[in-house]
Design a protein around this motif. Structure first.
Motif, PDB file in Angstrom:
ATOM      1  N   LEU A   1      30.968  33.411  32.712  1.00 38.39           N
ATOM      2  CA  LEU A   1      32.268  33.272  33.362  1.00 38.39           C
ATOM      3  C   LEU A   1      32.591  34.448  34.279  1.00 38.39           C
ATOM      4  CD1 LEU A   1      34.995  32.038  30.852  1.00 38.39           C
ATOM      5  CD2 LEU A   1      34.619  31.262  33.169  1.00 38.39           C
TER       6      LEU A   1
ATOM      7  N   TYR B   1      34.845  32.984  37.029  1.00 37.54           N
ATOM      8  CA  TYR B   1      36.118  32.578  36.424  1.00 37.54           C
ATOM      9  C   TYR B   1      37.225  32.367  37.443  1.00 37.54           C
ATOM     10  CZ  TYR B   1      38.515  37.032  36.937  1.00 37.54           C
ATOM     11  OH  TYR B   1      39.140  38.121  37.452  1.00 37.54           O
ATOM     12  N   THR B   2      37.118  33.012  38.624  1.00 43.25           N
ATOM     13  CA  THR B   2      38.210  32.881  39.597  1.00 43.25           C
ATOM     14  C   THR B   2      38.206  31.519  40.287  1.00 43.25           C
ATOM     15  OG1 THR B   2      36.746  34.023  41.117  1.00 43.25           O
ATOM     16  CG2 THR B   2      38.519  35.307  40.138  1.00 43.25           C
ATOM     17  N   LYS B   3      37.101  30.774  40.143  1.00 42.29           N
ATOM     18  CA  LYS B   3      37.003  29.489  40.843  1.00 42.29           C
ATOM     19  C   LYS B   3      38.112  28.526  40.417  1.00 42.29           C
ATOM     20  CE  LYS B   3      32.145  29.375  41.984  1.00 42.29           C
ATOM     21  NZ  LYS B   3      30.902  29.291  41.239  1.00 42.29           N
ATOM     22  N   GLY B   4      38.620  27.786  41.385  1.00 47.82           N
ATOM     23  CA  GLY B   4      39.633  26.779  41.078  1.00 47.82           C
ATOM     24  C   GLY B   4      41.030  27.347  41.092  1.00 47.82           C
ATOM     25  N   LYS B   5      42.008  26.457  41.264  1.00 42.42           N
ATOM     26  CA  LYS B   5      43.388  26.902  41.406  1.00 42.42           C
ATOM     27  C   LYS B   5      44.106  26.999  40.064  1.00 42.42           C
ATOM     28  CE  LYS B   5      44.611  26.391  46.123  1.00 42.42           C
ATOM     29  NZ  LYS B   5      43.543  25.582  46.775  1.00 42.42           N
ATOM     30  N   SER B   6      43.572  26.347  39.051  1.00 45.07           N
ATOM     31  CA  SER B   6      44.261  26.306  37.763  1.00 45.07           C
ATOM     32  C   SER B   6      44.421  27.705  37.190  1.00 45.07           C
ATOM     33  CB  SER B   6      43.445  25.435  36.797  1.00 45.07           C
ATOM     34  OG  SER B   6      43.793  25.733  35.479  1.00 45.07           O
ATOM     35  N   ILE B   7      45.498  27.912  36.411  1.00 44.32           N
ATOM     36  CA  ILE B   7      45.653  29.206  35.776  1.00 44.32           C
ATOM     37  C   ILE B   7      44.793  29.288  34.520  1.00 44.32           C
ATOM     38  CG2 ILE B   7      47.996  29.637  36.639  1.00 44.32           C
ATOM     39  CD1 ILE B   7      48.899  28.831  33.739  1.00 44.32           C
ATOM     40  N   PHE B   8      44.225  28.147  34.128  1.00 42.98           N
ATOM     41  CA  PHE B   8      43.387  28.156  32.935  1.00 42.98           C
ATOM     42  C   PHE B   8      41.907  28.260  33.292  1.00 42.98           C
ATOM     43  CE2 PHE B   8      47.261  26.036  31.399  1.00 42.98           C
ATOM     44  CZ  PHE B   8      47.577  26.945  30.402  1.00 42.98           C
ATOM     45  N   LEU B   9      41.118  28.727  32.327  1.00 46.99           N
ATOM     46  CA  LEU B   9      39.690  28.902  32.542  1.00 46.99           C
ATOM     47  C   LEU B   9      38.967  27.570  32.459  1.00 46.99           C
ATOM     48  CD1 LEU B   9      39.235  31.919  30.146  1.00 46.99           C
ATOM     49  CD2 LEU B   9      39.073  32.026  32.631  1.00 46.99           C
TER      50      LEU B   9
ATOM     51  N   ARG C   1      35.561  26.309  31.236  1.00 46.93           N
ATOM     52  CA  ARG C   1      34.379  26.826  30.545  1.00 46.93           C
ATOM     53  C   ARG C   1      33.203  25.848  30.585  1.00 46.93           C
ATOM     54  NH1 ARG C   1      38.038  29.765  27.083  1.00 46.93           N
ATOM     55  NH2 ARG C   1      37.464  31.955  27.030  1.00 46.93           N
TER      56      ARG C   1
END
Lengths: 368, 515
Positions: free
Chosen positions: B365, B369-377, B379
Motif C-alpha cells: 500500500l 495508497y493515495t490512489k483514488g478519491k475515497s477517504i478510505f483505503l 486494499r
C-alpha cells in the motif's frame, strides 16, 4: 568442583519468547487481573474488619447497586465514568499511534470544557437551544484542537519535545480556569450550575447522551485508524518517519492534522463534562482522568474496543473501591491505591508474556 | 605438532523464543596459534555463537571450556577475565575521546595514567605492526583506524583469544590485506584468532581451519589447505550452487538520467557530495563502489527527492517523448506525479523502504495508497500484488498478513524489490541489495536486476562486495569522500584498481597536507 570458579552458574536467566498464542496471552492477563483483585481484597482485609467476600460485595454494590435516595441505578453512573475516560483515551489514541506522546488530554479537555462554559454563560440567553448546542459543540472542539495544535506545530517545525510541552499546556489551562472561576464566581470561587445549554436528557436520563456520543466516537476512531488513508498515514509516520519521507508523506502535515483531531476529541470530552454533566466548571473538572487515559490507551494497545474493557475495569475498581473506602471509613486514597495495584500487575504481566524465565536445573543431568 | 586448545564449545544451544533456534548443539574447538574462520550464511548463527563466548548472551544449554576448564561467562567483563576479547561489527567507541582514552576506558585498576598507557599502546602497535596515533580523536578517524583502536583495546586488556565479527566488511582491499598481515603476526605470537565471515576468498587466504555453520547447526571443520570454494559453499548452503552471475551485453542503450555538478551539504555543514556528475543509461547496470559512508546514500536520496541540494542538476530523459524533466528540488510525490517511474530500494529496508510492523499487504500500500478519491483505503489491489510477489519471488512467509519484520532478511528484500519492480520503473536504484542475504536470495536479486536491465531499465547499483560489482555491472563509478574518483569498465577492470580509486581522494588530501 574444588577448582576456583570465576562465577557460580546463574540460577535463572531471562529469554525472549514469541511463541505465545493470543489466547494464552489473554489467559495470563485475566489470571493477573484475578490475582491482583485478590491482592486488593487482602489489602482491604488488613485495613478493615471485613472479609474478602464482604469487600467484594461492597464493591459490587458500589457499582451495580442503587443510590438510597433516588431511583437512579448506580450502573448509569458507572457507564458515565466509562464514557468520559474512554473518550479521553480515544482522543489520545491517534496521537499515540503516531508516536506523538500527547500528555495533555487533561488540558485539552479542560479548555474544551472552558469553551462550552463560556458559550453557556455568555450566549445561553440569546441563542435558541439547537443553535446554542451546535455553537457549544463547535467551539469546544476548536478550543481543544487549538490546545493540541500549539505543541504539534512546535514539534513539526522545531522538533520540540511534545511530552513536556503538552504537560506544561495542562498547567496553563488549569490556571486559566482558576482565573475564570475567580472572575465569575465572585467571592465563592464556585460557578453555580448554569441552566442553559445543557445537553439534552433522553428519557429522563442525564448520562445517556454522553454514553451514546462516546459509543459513536469509539466506532469512528476505530474506522478512522484502520480503514482511512489518514489512519494509514498516521501508522506509517508512527512506525518510521524515514519511510514516510521515502514514500512522500508530508510528515509535518500529518503531525499537525492528527494533533488537531486528538485535541478536538479531548474538547468533546470537555464538553461532555461541562455541558453534559456538571453544567459548571472548576480546575478539577477533568480530575486527572486525562492522565489515566494515557494508561488506558496503552493497555488497550491502541485498539478502541480493547480500551472499552480496560476503562470498564478501571472504573469498576475506582467506584467499587471508593464505596469500600466510604463504608469502612477509609481514606479516599484507597481507591487510587487499588487501581494502582491492578494496573501495576497488568503492566507487569506483559513482561511474562514477552519473556520467559529459564532455570538451570536440568543442565547437570545433560552433562552426565 | 600438538596444539593446545584455547577454547572449546560443547553442545551449545541458544534459542530466541520457541521458533528461532540460533544455535543447536554446536561443538567447536579453537587452538592457540591458529586462525579459525567461522563461515556461514547470514542468519546461520555465527555472531550469536561468538556473542556467547564474549559474554553478551548466555547459552541455554551446553558448556564453554577455556584452556580445558569450564567457564561461566556472564558479561564481557567475565570474558576479559578469561582473556577473551571480541571486536564487533559495529564499533563501540566514544567519538570525542582519543584512541588512548578509548583503549583504557573501563579498566578499573585504579592506576589511570594515560602517559604510561600510551607507551604500552605504542609497544603493542610495534609488536604487531599496527599503524595508530594514540592521541588522535575517534571522530577524525577513518573506519579502518577505528577498527585498529578496537583491536588494540582488546589486546591492551591482555586478551589472547580474539574474535573478529566480519572485520573486512568496511575495508578496502588494501586495508583488508594490511589487517590480514596483522592477524597473521598475532597468530605467530601464539594467539587464538577467530574470524567470522561469509566471504570465501578471505577464508581461503587467511585462515588455517574453517568451521562451517548452517542454520544454527555445526556442519564441520575443515583444514583450509585441503578445501576449495565450491566445497565450502556446498557445506554452507547444503547443496551445490552455481557461483556465476550471468551478464548480458547492453542493448539499445540510451541516456536516461543525467546528473550534473551535484553538491550537497549535511546538517553539520560538511560537504557529503561534491560536484558529482554522471549519466545512467537504459539497459545498463551502473555500479557505484566506495567505502561505506562516502556519499552513496546521499546521492541516491538526492535523485529520489529526499535530499536537499545546494547545487547541481538532475535531468530525466523521458523514454516516451524524449522530453527533459528537471527532478531537482522535487518531492517524491511530485516526481511520481510528473510520470517519472523512478523506483528506489534503499539501504535501510525496514527503516525506510518498508514498515516492519505492517504486513506485506500494507507495505504494498505504501506505493499506492493515495490512489483514488475515497477517504478510505483500497486494499484489494495491494493484496493481489502481495500474493503475486509471494508466488513469483517465492517469499517464505506464513501469509500476506504477516508483519514483514518477522520474515528473514532475504524475504524482506524480496518483498521490497518486488514492490519497486512492480511499479515497472524506467530508473531503478538499489543500495546494498544483497547485504545480509543468503547466497540463494542474493542470486534471486541479481537475476531480478538482470531481468530489469534486459527490459531496458536504467539500474544504479550501490554495492560493497567488489567481486559482485565486477561480475554484475556494466560500468562502475567509484566514489570517495563525496567525489567521483573514476568510472571504469566493469568487464576490464580489477578489484585492485577499484580499491585504489576508492581511497584516491584521501591520498590527494594527504599530499596537499604534506606539501
Amino acid at each position: 568442583m574444588a577448582k576456583v570458579k570465576h562465577h557460580r552458574e546463574p540460577l535463572f536467566h531471562i529469554v525472549k519468547r514469541d511463541d505465545m498464542v493470543w489466547w494464552q496471552a489473554w489467559l495470563v492477563r485475566i489470571a493477573t487481573i484475578v490475582i491482583s483483585v485478590f491482592l486488593m481484597g487482602l489489602l482491604s482485609k488488613m485495613l478493615t474488619e471485613k472479609s474478602l467476600l464482604e469487600t467484594f460485595e461492597i464493591m459490587y454494590r458500589g457499582v451495580f447497586g442503587r443510590i438510597e435516595t433516588g431511583s437512579t441505578v448506580m450502573l448509569w453512573k458507572y457507564l458515565q465514568e466509562i464514557a468520559i475516560l474512554l473518550c479521553l483515551a480515544l482522543a489520545l489514541t491517534p496521537a499515540f499511534k503516531m508516536k506523538f506522546w500527547n500528555c495533555g488530554a487533561e488540558g485539552q479537555a479542560l479548555i474544551g470544557g472552558f469553551a462550552s462554559m463560556i458559550c453557556m454563560i455568555e450566549l445561553g440567553k440569546t441563542l435558541s437551544y439547537p443553535v446554542l448546542l451546535a455553537v457549544i459543540a463547535v467551539t469546544s472542539m476548536l478550543a481543544g484542537a487549538l490546545w493540541g495544535l500549539i505543541p504539534a506545530v512546535f514539534k513539526a517545525l522545531f522538533n520540540t519535545n511534545e511530552t513536556l510541552f503538552t504537560l506544561m499546556m495542562n498547567y496553563i489551562a488549569t490556571q486559566i480556569i482558576a482565573y475564570y472561576v475567580y472572575l465569575k464566581g465572585g467571592g465563592s470561587n464556585i460557578i453555580q450550575p448554569v441552566a442553559e445549554g445543557n445537553l439534552p436528557t433522553i428519557g429522563g436520563n442525564r448520562y445517556l447522551v454522553n454514553i451514546l456520543v462516546v459509543a459513536l466516537l469509539t466506532v469512528f476512531v476505530y474506522v478512522y485508524l484502520k480503514y482511512s488513508k489518514h489512519g494509514y498515514e498516521i501508522s506509517v509516520v508512527g512506525e518510521s518517519q524515514n519511510t514516510a519521507r521515502y514514500i512522500g508523506i508530508n510528515v509535518k502535515k500529518v503531525i499537525i492534522r492528527t494533533m488537531a483531531i486528538s485535541g478536538a476529541l479531548c474538547g468533546v470530552a470537555g464538553m461532555l463534562l461541562v455541558a453534559g454533566t456538571d453544567h459548571s466548571i472548576n480546575t478539577n473538572t477533568v480530575g486527572g482522568q486525562g492522565f489515566t487515559a494515557i494508561m488506558v490507551s496503552w493497555l488497550g494497545q491502541f485498539n478502541p474496543f480493547i480500551m472499552v474493557f480496560m476503562t470498564g475495569l478501571i472504573c469498576f475498581l475506582r467506584l467499587g473501591a471508593g464505596k469500600v473506602a466510604d463504608t469502612c471509613m477509609l481514606n479516599s486514597a484507597f481507591a487510587d491505591i487499588v487501581v494502582g495495584i491492578v494496573i501495576l500487575c497488568v503492566v507487569g504481566c506483559e513482561f511474562l508474556i514477552r519473556y520467559s524465565i529459564k532455570f538451570r536445573h536440568g543442565k547437570k543431568e545433560v552433562k552426565a | 605438532m600438538e596444539k593446545k586448545p584455547a577454547i572449546e564449545l560443547k553442545n551449545i544451544t541458544k534459542r530466541f523464543g520457541a521458533r528461532v533456534i540460533a544455535n543447536k548443539n554446536v561443538n567447536l574447538t579453537a587452538y592457540r596459534g591458529e586462525i579459525l574462520s567461522i563461515l556461514g550464511e547470514n542468519g546461520s548463527g555465527k555472531t550469536t555463537l561468538m556473542n556467547m563466548i564474549s559474554g553478551i548472551y548466555f547459552p541455554d544449554e551446553g558448556q564453554i571450556f577455556v584452556d580445558g576448564e569450564e567457564a561461566v561467562i556472564l558479561s564481557p567483563k567475565d570474558a576479559f577475565s578469561y582473556r577473551i576479547g571480541m571486536i564487533h561489527q559495529h564499533f563501540k567507541l566514544v567519538d570525542v575521546f582519543s584512541a588512548a582514552e578509548n583503549i583504557v576506558l573501563g579498566i578499573e585498576d585504579g592506576k589511570y595514567n594515560l602517559k604510561n598507557s600510551i607507551k604500552d599502546i605504542t609497544a603493542i602497535s610495534e609488536q604487531y605492526g599496527f599503524d595508530i596515533q594514540p592521541e588522535k580523536k575517534i571522530y577524525s578517524m577513518s573506519v579502518s583506524e577505528k577498527q585498529t583502536v578496537e583491536i588494540i583495546k582488546v589486546l591492551y586488556r591482555g586478551a589472547d583469544i580474539l574474535i573478529l565479527d566480519e572485520p573486512t566488511a568496511v575495508l578496502t582491499p588494501q586495508e583488508t590485506e594490511k589487517l590480514f598481515n596483522i592477524l597473521r603476526n598475532m597468530r605467530d605470537d601464539g594467539k587464538c584468532i577467530i574470524i567470522i565471515t561469509h566471504k570465501l576468498h578471505e577464508v581461503l587466504s587467511l585462515s588455517d581451519r574453517v568451521a562451517v555453520l548452517r542454520k544454527g547447526e555445526y556442519v564441520g571443520t575443515v583444514n583450509t589447505a585441503e578445501t576449495n570454494e565450491s566445497e565450502l559453499t556446498e557445506m554452507m548452503v547444503g547443496k551445490k550452487v552455481e557461483l556465476n552471475i550471468h551478464r548480458s551485453e547492453p542493448k539499445n542503450s540510451v541516456d536516461r538520467l543525467q546528473v550534473n555538478g551535484l553538491t550537497c551539504v549535511d546538517r553539520q555543514g560538511a560537504t557529503v557530495l561534491d560536484d558529482v556528475s554522471f549519466t545512467a543509461k537504459s539497459g545498463e547496470i551502473l555500479g557505484i563502489a566506495g567505502i561505506a559512508g562516502s556519499g552513496q546514500r546521499e546521492l541516491l536520496e538526492a535523485i529520489a527527492g529526499l535530499q536537499h541540494l545546494s547545487n547541481g542538476e538532475i535531468t530525466y530523459i523521458n523514454p516516451n517523448d524524449g522530453k527533459l524533466e528537471n527532478l531537482r528540488d522535487k518531492t517524491p510525490v511530485q516526481i511520481r506525479d510528473m510520470g517519472v517511474r523512478l523506483s528506489f530500494v534503499p539501504e535501510d529496508r525496514l527503516g525506510m523502504g518498508l514498515v516492519g510492523n505492517m504486513d506485506i499487504v500494507d507495505n504494498m500500500l505504501l506505493r499506492s495508497y493515495t490512489k483514488g478519491k475515497s477517504i478510505f483505503l483500497q486494499r484489494k489491489a495491494p493484496k493481489d500484488l502481495a500474493m503475486k510477489i509471494i508466488k513469483d519471488l517465492e517469499v517464505v512467509t506464513p501469509g500476506a498478513n504477516t508483519p514483514v519484520r518477522r520474515l528473514s532478511g532475504g524475504n524482506v528484500q524480496k518483498v521490497l524489490v518486488g514492490r519497486e519492480i512492480a511499479a515497472s520503473p524506467t530508473v531503478l536504484m538499489v543500495a546494498y541489495p544483497v547485504r545480509g542475504l543468503d547466497i540463494n536470495s542474493s542470486y534471486t536479486i541479481y537475476n531480478l536486476l538482470n531481468e530489469q536491465k534486459e527490459k531496458g531499465v536504467a539500474i544504479i547499483f550501490v554495492g560493497e562486495d567488489l567481486d559482485v560489482l565486477v561480475e554484475l555491472c556494466d560500468r562502475i563509478m567509484v566514489i570517495g569522500s563525496g567525489r567521483i574518483t573514476g568510472v571504469v569498465d566493469a568487464r576490464t577492470t580489477t578489484k585492485e584498481e577499484i580499491g585504489l580509486l576508492m581511497t584516491k581522494s584521501k591520498e590527494d588530501g594527504k599530499e596537499t597536507a604534506n606539501g
